[in-house]
Design a protein around this motif. Structure first.
Motif, PDB file in Angstrom:
ATOM      1  N   THR A  74       5.721  10.717  -1.247  1.00 12.00           N
ATOM      2  CA  THR A  74       6.051  10.852  -2.676  1.00 12.00           C
ATOM      3  C   THR A  74       7.086   9.818  -3.108  1.00 12.00           C
ATOM      4  O   THR A  74       7.211   9.524  -4.302  1.00 12.00           O
TER       5      THR A  74
ATOM      6  N   SER B  48       0.843  -1.192   0.000  1.00 10.45           N
ATOM      7  CA  SER B  48       0.000   0.000   0.000  1.00 10.45           C
ATOM      8  C   SER B  48       0.881   1.245   0.000  1.00 10.45           C
ATOM      9  O   SER B  48       1.980   1.252   0.560  1.00 10.45           O
ATOM     10  N   ARG B  49       0.371   2.298  -0.597  1.00  8.02           N
ATOM     11  CA  ARG B  49       1.114   3.550  -0.644  1.00  8.02           C
ATOM     12  C   ARG B  49       0.997   4.267   0.695  1.00  8.02           C
ATOM     13  O   ARG B  49      -0.110   4.485   1.200  1.00  8.02           O
ATOM     14  N   PRO B  50       2.110   4.645   1.298  1.00  6.76           N
ATOM     15  CA  PRO B  50       2.051   5.391   2.563  1.00  6.76           C
ATOM     16  C   PRO B  50       1.348   6.733   2.357  1.00  6.76           C
ATOM     17  O   PRO B  50       1.570   7.415   1.348  1.00  6.76           O
ATOM     18  N   TYR B  51       0.520   7.095   3.305  1.00  6.06           N
ATOM     19  CA  TYR B  51      -0.263   8.323   3.175  1.00  6.06           C
ATOM     20  C   TYR B  51       0.657   9.540   3.046  1.00  6.06           C
ATOM     21  O   TYR B  51       1.555   9.767   3.857  1.00  6.06           O
ATOM     22  N   GLY B  52       0.444  10.323   1.990  1.00  5.16           N
ATOM     23  CA  GLY B  52       1.174  11.564   1.792  1.00  5.16           C
ATOM     24  C   GLY B  52       2.588  11.413   1.273  1.00  5.16           C
ATOM     25  O   GLY B  52       3.273  12.414   1.042  1.00  5.16           O
TER      26      GLY B  52
END
Length: 252
Positions: free
Chosen positions: A178, A172-176
């Protein structure tokens, strides 16, 4: 050098490196022994078969998800008659009332790895065909750990190691965020990156049940900073990203 990408993910994986007797460890990522054994099983080779061609393969392992370490216990030898209990050090058999042996088994839970496999053209072609139609069931370190998805995820690559920088991440992409940082393990010295070295005894010479043998080698670990957009998520999101990536491979 031609190569392929394989992907290892499952509820449980285990890659023993110095297991002995009642303590069965796991390395933080797949060992050369586990990867070569998996390919040998796909080829349908017996334990006595020569490993010369498979030992020439080079593996670069990207840790998509390190997973969580889990320790389970197993019992061996309990409830059996004296003539079938676990052997003792003096060559006799343990008594029925003291025969049960407790062992600890270490696992990686919910881990995922993308592995670049490089080698000569003929060997890579043979391995690719075998992974598409394995001769024997495949597992991730132990027979109780079957893969949760397709193993072969990209083929026909000119540089499989370089492809790890663009292939979707199974996380999953970490929140915030880049960018994300992942560990990459090499069995050959890399040309750049922050380097950590580990001495492992996991390069198989023989899988023969009565003459198992491994050689020591150095594992080189670097870090790779990737765009957060490569994080493809889990479940159906990952399957869709994988399907898209494999579609690009087919079109190429």
């Amino acid at each position: 050098m031609p190569g392929i990408l394989i992907h290892l993910s499952a509820p449980l994986q285990s890659f023993g490196e110095h297991s002995a007797f009642t303590e069965r460890d796991t390395h933080p990522r797949p060992t050369r022994s586990a990867l070569i054994g998996l390919i040998a099983a796909a080829l349908g080779r017996s334990r006595e078969a020569d490993l010369f061609d498979l030992r020439s393969l080079r593996f670069t392992i990207r840790t998509d998800r390190p997973g969580v370490r889990l320790v389970d216990f197993h019992t061996v030898g309990g409830g059996l008659p004296r003539e079938r209990t676990v052997p003792s050090a003096n060559g006799d058999r343990k008594k029925e009332e003291t025969a049960t042996v407790v062992t600890k088994r270490h696992y990686l839970s919910d881990a995922a790895f993308t592995v670049a496999v490089d080698g000569d053209t003929a060997t890579i072609a043979m391995v690719t065909d075998a992974l598409r139609a394995p001769q024997w069931p495949l597992y991730l370190g132990r027979r109780a750990c079957p893969p949760a998805g397709p193993l072969l995820v990209a083929a026909g690559l000119d540089d499989a190691g370089a492809a790890l920088a663009a292939f979707p991440l199974h996380r999953s992409r970490p929140y915030g965020a880049t960018t994300v940082v992942v560990d990459v393990a090499h069995d050959q010295p890399p040309t750049d990156g922050h380097l950590a070295r580990h001495r492992l005894v996991d390069d198989p010479v023989s899988f023969d049940a009565y003459q198992r043998a491994w050689q020591a080698r150095t594992e080189y670990v670097t870090t790779l900073t990737l765009p957060a957009e490569l994080c493809a998520g889990l479940g159906t999101s990952w399957i869709e990203a994988l399907t898209t990536a494999r579609g690009r491979e087919t079109a190429a």
